[in-house]
Design an enzyme around this catalytic site. Structure first.
Site, short mmCIF file in Angstrom:
data_model
loop_
_atom_site.label_atom_id
_atom_site.label_comp_id
_atom_site.label_asym_id
_atom_site.label_seq_id
_atom_site.Cartn_x
_atom_site.Cartn_y
_atom_site.Cartn_z
CB CYS A 99 -11.06 22.50 -14.82
SG CYS A 99 -11.49 20.79 -14.38
CG HIS A 133 -6.51 21.68 -13.50
ND1 HIS A 133 -7.25 22.57 -12.74
CD2 HIS A 133 -7.24 20.55 -13.59
CE1 HIS A 133 -8.38 21.98 -12.38
NE2 HIS A 133 -8.41 20.77 -12.90
CD GLU A 181 -4.85 25.25 -12.10
OE1 GLU A 181 -5.72 24.54 -11.56
OE2 GLU A 181 -4.92 25.62 -13.30
#
Length: 211
Positions: A79, A186, A188
């Site tokens: 990001c 992202h 995650e």
């Protein structure tokens, strides 16, 4: 072990939680010795480019990152970390790290998506279009979707583009070279595909440490 760079720019904890769920050893750290000793480095972040660069330079983390890259330490930018690896960002008109060539640009509100002006920030799930093979995407289905939240997009040197995404226009979603990668989404927060990408990065780190 992976070092998650701590420079007070957001989502370090969510990255750590995702890695721990995979059984991958990791720590959030601003200690140069720990970063240089790690098998690889994750450079995450949310927020504004100018503020992030001010924090990096005031703490010396900009130099640490450049030294880690010079050591051929595998690195993954996520990001904001993806955006400020380039030369410059239109956000705050900031001079950024310049580790790889390119500029971070702002989405334009007049761009169309499905016949309507796009909403900024670009937020939600999108599939990717792979432009070249990368070990980051090993075992990930071509139609897999990843989670994005951003108002700016990266425009790196064309030969660095690994995957693109469509939002008003085609933009770069992942770029880099062997051992140095950056993703705008992202991982995650992207479910199984994102976790697989993190696993792939760790495998690359382990392979590099045994060369």
């Amino acid at each position: 072990m992976l070092a998650i760079l701590d420079y007070k720019a957001g989502n370090q904890t969510s990255v750590l939680r995702a890695l721990r769920s995979l059984g991958i050893p990791a720590e959030i750290t601003a200690d140069p010795a720990a970063i240089f000793a790690a098998e690889g480095v994750i450079f995450p972040g949310v927020g504004a480019a100018g503020q992030a660069m001010a924090q990096l330079t005031s703490t010396g983390m900009d130099t640490v990152l450049r030294e880690a890259v010079a050591m051929r330490k595998p690195l993954l930018g996520i990001c904001l970390g993806c955006q400020i690896l380039l030369d410059r960002s239109e956000e705050n008109d900031a001079v950024t790290l310049g580790i790889l060539p390119g500029v971070c640009r702002r989405f334009q509100p007049e761009w169309q998506d499905g016949g309507r002006p796009i909403r900024i920030p670009h937020m939600g799930w999108n599939s990717l279009r792979l432009k070249q093979e990368s070990p980051l995407f090993d075992g990930i289905a071509p139609d897999a979707q990843f989670y994005f939240v951003h108002s700016y997009y990266t425009d790196p040197a064309p030969e660095l583009v690994i995957a693109s995404c469509e939002y008003g226009r085609e933009f770069t979603a992942a770029y880099g070279r062997p051992g140095l990668w950056a993703v705008q989404f992202h991982p995650e927060k992207s479910g199984r595909p994102g976790l697989r990408l993190l696993e792939n990065f760790y495998r690359c780190c382990q392979e590099a440490s045994h060369v």
